[in-house]
Design an enzyme around this catalytic site. Structure first.
Site, PDB file in Angstrom:
ATOM      1  N   ARG A   1      -4.601   0.694 -11.769  1.00  0.00           N
ATOM      2  CA  ARG A   1      -5.074   1.098 -10.441  1.00  0.00           C
ATOM      3  C   ARG A   1      -4.734   2.566 -10.228  1.00  0.00           C
ATOM      4  O   ARG A   1      -3.558   2.936 -10.275  1.00  0.00           O
ATOM      5  CB  ARG A   1      -4.404   0.214  -9.390  1.00  0.00           C
ATOM      6  CG  ARG A   1      -4.656   0.656  -7.968  1.00  0.00           C
ATOM      7  CD  ARG A   1      -4.033  -0.283  -6.916  1.00  0.00           C
ATOM      8  NE  ARG A   1      -4.278   0.313  -5.619  1.00  0.00           N
ATOM      9  CZ  ARG A   1      -3.332   0.772  -4.809  1.00  0.00           C
ATOM     10  NH1 ARG A   1      -2.050   0.657  -5.106  1.00  0.00           N
ATOM     11  NH2 ARG A   1      -3.662   1.346  -3.679  1.00  0.00           N
TER      12      ARG A   1
ATOM     13  N   HIS B   1      -6.077   7.452  -1.151  1.00  0.00           N
ATOM     14  CA  HIS B   1      -4.624   7.278  -1.163  1.00  0.00           C
ATOM     15  C   HIS B   1      -4.015   8.555  -0.565  1.00  0.00           C
ATOM     16  O   HIS B   1      -3.317   9.305  -1.243  1.00  0.00           O
ATOM     17  CB  HIS B   1      -4.141   6.993  -2.589  1.00  0.00           C
ATOM     18  CG  HIS B   1      -2.775   6.366  -2.665  1.00  0.00           C
ATOM     19  ND1 HIS B   1      -2.516   5.194  -3.345  1.00  0.00           N
ATOM     20  CD2 HIS B   1      -1.584   6.752  -2.152  1.00  0.00           C
ATOM     21  CE1 HIS B   1      -1.226   4.896  -3.254  1.00  0.00           C
ATOM     22  NE2 HIS B   1      -0.628   5.827  -2.539  1.00  0.00           N
TER      23      HIS B   1
ATOM     24  N   GLU C   1      -2.939   1.497   2.164  1.00  0.00           N
ATOM     25  CA  GLU C   1      -1.944   1.512   3.238  1.00  0.00           C
ATOM     26  C   GLU C   1      -2.358   2.348   4.441  1.00  0.00           C
ATOM     27  O   GLU C   1      -1.707   3.352   4.765  1.00  0.00           O
ATOM     28  CB  GLU C   1      -0.594   2.004   2.697  1.00  0.00           C
ATOM     29  CG  GLU C   1      -0.080   1.167   1.534  1.00  0.00           C
ATOM     30  CD  GLU C   1       1.369   1.487   1.164  1.00  0.00           C
ATOM     31  OE1 GLU C   1       1.917   2.456   1.687  1.00  0.00           O
ATOM     32  OE2 GLU C   1       1.941   0.734   0.362  1.00  0.00           O
TER      33      GLU C   1
ATOM     34  N   ASN D   1       0.643  -4.535  -0.889  1.00  0.00           N
ATOM     35  CA  ASN D   1       1.725  -3.691  -1.406  1.00  0.00           C
ATOM     36  C   ASN D   1       3.009  -4.135  -0.726  1.00  0.00           C
ATOM     37  O   ASN D   1       3.058  -4.225   0.508  1.00  0.00           O
ATOM     38  CB  ASN D   1       1.474  -2.217  -1.064  1.00  0.00           C
ATOM     39  CG  ASN D   1       0.199  -1.665  -1.693  1.00  0.00           C
ATOM     40  OD1 ASN D   1      -0.445  -2.327  -2.504  1.00  0.00           O
ATOM     41  ND2 ASN D   1      -0.160  -0.452  -1.320  1.00  0.00           N
TER      42      ASN D   1
ATOM     43  N   TYR E   1       7.422  -3.875  -0.756  1.00  0.00           N
ATOM     44  CA  TYR E   1       8.691  -3.340  -1.267  1.00  0.00           C
ATOM     45  C   TYR E   1       9.914  -4.017  -0.656  1.00  0.00           C
ATOM     46  O   TYR E   1      10.830  -4.408  -1.356  1.00  0.00           O
ATOM     47  CB  TYR E   1       8.771  -1.823  -1.020  1.00  0.00           C
ATOM     48  CG  TYR E   1       7.740  -1.075  -1.835  1.00  0.00           C
ATOM     49  CD1 TYR E   1       8.017  -0.696  -3.143  1.00  0.00           C
ATOM     50  CD2 TYR E   1       6.475  -0.804  -1.333  1.00  0.00           C
ATOM     51  CE1 TYR E   1       7.074  -0.053  -3.929  1.00  0.00           C
ATOM     52  CE2 TYR E   1       5.514  -0.161  -2.113  1.00  0.00           C
ATOM     53  CZ  TYR E   1       5.821   0.204  -3.408  1.00  0.00           C
ATOM     54  OH  TYR E   1       4.884   0.828  -4.182  1.00  0.00           O
TER      55      TYR E   1
ATOM     56  N   GLU F   1       0.833  -3.156  -5.320  1.00  0.00           N
ATOM     57  CA  GLU F   1       2.010  -2.313  -5.563  1.00  0.00           C
ATOM     58  C   GLU F   1       3.252  -3.156  -5.353  1.00  0.00           C
ATOM     59  O   GLU F   1       3.328  -3.921  -4.391  1.00  0.00           O
ATOM     60  CB  GLU F   1       2.129  -1.135  -4.574  1.00  0.00           C
ATOM     61  CG  GLU F   1       1.151  -0.028  -4.788  1.00  0.00           C
ATOM     62  CD  GLU F   1       1.345   1.135  -3.808  1.00  0.00           C
ATOM     63  OE1 GLU F   1       2.469   1.309  -3.271  1.00  0.00           O
ATOM     64  OE2 GLU F   1       0.365   1.852  -3.581  1.00  0.00           O
TER      65      GLU F   1
HETATM   66  C1  PNW Z   1       3.783   3.352  -0.820  1.00  0.00           C
HETATM   67  N1  PNW Z   1       7.160   3.228   4.743  1.00  0.00           N
HETATM   68  O1  PNW Z   1       4.305   4.235   0.112  1.00  0.00           O
HETATM   69  C2  PNW Z   1       2.637   4.108  -1.451  1.00  0.00           C
HETATM   70  O2  PNW Z   1       1.409   3.443  -1.528  1.00  0.00           O
HETATM   71  C3  PNW Z   1       2.984   4.797  -2.722  1.00  0.00           C
HETATM   72  O3  PNW Z   1       2.162   5.931  -2.878  1.00  0.00           O
HETATM   73  C4  PNW Z   1       4.468   5.129  -2.739  1.00  0.00           C
HETATM   74  O4  PNW Z   1       4.836   5.959  -3.801  1.00  0.00           O
HETATM   75  C5  PNW Z   1       5.202   3.802  -2.763  1.00  0.00           C
HETATM   76  O5  PNW Z   1       4.821   2.981  -1.684  1.00  0.00           O
HETATM   77  C6  PNW Z   1       6.723   3.922  -2.761  1.00  0.00           C
HETATM   78  O6  PNW Z   1       7.184   4.477  -1.552  1.00  0.00           O
HETATM   79  C7  PNW Z   1       5.044   3.920   1.233  1.00  0.00           C
HETATM   80  O7  PNW Z   1       7.936   4.111   5.180  1.00  0.00           O
HETATM   81  C8  PNW Z   1       5.784   4.934   1.814  1.00  0.00           C
HETATM   82  O8  PNW Z   1       7.005   2.148   5.329  1.00  0.00           O
HETATM   83  C9  PNW Z   1       6.484   4.704   2.982  1.00  0.00           C
HETATM   84  C10 PNW Z   1       6.444   3.457   3.571  1.00  0.00           C
HETATM   85  C11 PNW Z   1       5.701   2.437   2.994  1.00  0.00           C
HETATM   86  C12 PNW Z   1       5.006   2.674   1.829  1.00  0.00           C
END
Ligand code: PNW
Length: 467
Positions: free
Chosen positions: A76, A120, A165, A294, A296, A371
């Site tokens: 991707r 993006h 996002e 996505n 985390y 992601e």
């Molecule tokens: C995502 N938050 O970013 C992005 O899609 C990527 O480009 C990035 O490198 C990756 O996650 C890791 O950070 C985010 O603050 C950045 O909630 C910030 C947030 C969420 C996603």
């Protein structure tokens, strides 16, 4: 116990143009809002920029060879809007399109399925100068750009993602200002969110018109897993409000063709939503062929008055401005447990919860994890190898959560690791390393970390070994 994933499951990695390409001034590319933001003092750690990044623009053939060597069957990536359409208007620049055609050809030659993300976060600066996402015109321009890319790549790409996002684009870009274009405001992020929903709808229509019937069109969201600190009515209400502003502000229009009533009520003092025109919500609600998720880390909220400030939506410092219009009083708390280098808690259950939630909310729509990954403080050992057992543990636990969702009926079709290579991590610059492949920024040498070898085995066998 070894967990088996279904045959045909996509094992991929994800990246984005500004984070890896470099070549910021080559072949007719003009500045995007991220080029401008990086040049604004204090916005990006150490004054880092994507000018060179990991020089993928010049090294993509080697990069794809490495990817193929790791056994990945999908990749991707995103297209840089200002490389293809420098002013955000008018005809495409052929050299820009040629780069992406060459990239796609190289992927296909190595048996890797390309999945293209159109946006993006790198809006052409000229469109920002005309008002950016809070302005309706940006959505119309996006649809035109989507058509240009579809015309150039449609014969060989069958997985498409309109936006990555949109929450970050709207609320970090125009609310807290920790992402480009760095504007702060309360109504602006809601206007931006609406025009992103509209852009997805108009963009999907443009893609359908230009692409063969086999093409699959998706959007990649970063849904928040919002937990309440206690079961008190006030904390549960805080959770409801953040869920509306983080999640349902997008899934309402996209999946149901309406903004949620509670969101309209919660934000009544911020906006009357008069920028929503007749027909916009029907346009936003296009049939989705897939939904990209996505994930985390989760968020923990309470109604309490901000003792313990958010760690999560802060850019690299303390955000002075809240990204939550109408919900500024809600406190974000540090979640308990082990953390990555971003300060983000490792919580694979959150991924399971999201997959089950969107299985219910988008019935019949295949899901992809577009992601997932973690930053750790990786350092080469004396012999040059990079050992990252924490990343392996993170990936293993999240893949196990994905497998559990599959077992419980989620129609999950693939997993894209964020990210294959260390790269430009937005407001954190190069200080955070998300890659399974280590990049020495001084020499641009790539060294697979132990997690890359581990992931390669999972990808090749479709089996997640026990710890
Ligand atoms: C995502 N938050 O970013 C992005 O899609 C990527 O480009 C990035 O490198 C990756 O996650 C890791 O950070 C985010 O603050 C950045 O909630 C910030 C947030 C969420 C996603």
């Amino acid at each position: 116990m070894t967990l088996s994933f279904p045959p045909g499951f996509l094992w991929g990695a994800a990246s984005s143009a500004y984070q890896i390409e470099g070549a910021a001034q080559e072949d007719g590319r003009t500045p995007s809002i991220w080029d401008t933001f990086c040049r604004t003092p204090g916005k990006v750690l150490a004054g880092d920029t994507g000018d060179t990044a990991i020089d993928h623009y010049h090294r993509f053939r080697d990069d794809i060879r490495l990817m193929a060597g790791l056994g990945l069957n999908a990749y991707r990536f995103s297209v840089s809007w200002p490389r293809v359409q420098p002013t955000g208007r008018g005809p495409a620049v052929q050299r820009g399109l040629d780069f992406y055609r060459a990239l796609v050809d190289e992927l296909l030659a190595h048996g890797i399925r390309p999945a293209v993300t159109l946006y993006h976060w790198d809006l052409p600066q000229e469109l920002e100068d005309a008002g950016g996402w809070p302005q309706r015109e940006t959505a119309e321009r996006f649809a035109e750009y989507a058509g240009l890319v579809a015309g150039a790549l449609g014969d060989r790409v069958d997985l498409w993602c309109t936006l990555n996002e949109p929450w970050c684009s709207a609320f970090l870009g125009y609310g807290s200002g920790v992402h480009a274009p760095g504007r702060t405001g309360r109504e602006a992020p809601l206007r931006a969110a609406h025009h992103l929903n509209l852009a997805h709808g108009l963009g999907t229509q443009a893609l359908r018109a230009a692409l063969p019937a086999r093409a699959r069109i998706a959007i990649c969201l970063n849904p928040a897993v919002v937990r309440a600190r206690t079961g008190s009515p006030a904390d549960l209400d805080a959770r409801r409000r953040i869920d509306a502003l983080a999640n349902r502000v997008f899934t309402g229009p996209l999946l149901r063709g309406a903004y949620p009533d509670d969101l309209l009520r919660d934000t009544a003092a911020v906006t009357d939503w008069s920028f929503v025109r007749d027909g916009d919500l029907a346009t936003a609600r296009q049939p989705l062929d897939a939904l990209g998720i996505n994930y985390y880390t989760p968020s923990l909220v309470s109604a309490a008055d901000g003792e313990d400030r958010p760690a999560r939506h802060d850019g690299h410092g303390a955000a002075e401005h809240s990204p939550w219009p109408g919900a500024e009083h809600i406190a974000f708390h540090r979640t308990p447990g082990e953390r990555t280098e971003m300060g983000w808690t490792v919580d694979p259950t959150g991924l399971y919860e999201l997959l089950m939630r969107y299985s219910r909310e988008a019935p019949g729509v295949p899901l992809y994890i577009t992601e997932n990954g973690a930053a750790y403080e990786d350092k080469p050992a004396a012999d040059g190898t990079v050992h990252d057992p924490e990343r392996i543990a993170y990936l293993r636990s999240h893949l196990a959560a994905a497998h559990r969702a599959l077992t419980d009926g989620a129609d999950l079709r693939g997993y894209f690791l964020w990210s294959l290579w260390d790269n430009f991590e937005w407001s954190y610059g190069y200080s955070k390393r998300f890659g399974a492949v280590y990049v020495d920024y001084a020499t641009q040498a790539r060294t697979p970390k132990s997690s890359a070898r581990w992931y390669a085995r999972v990808a090749r066998t479709g089996q997640l070994p026990a710890a």
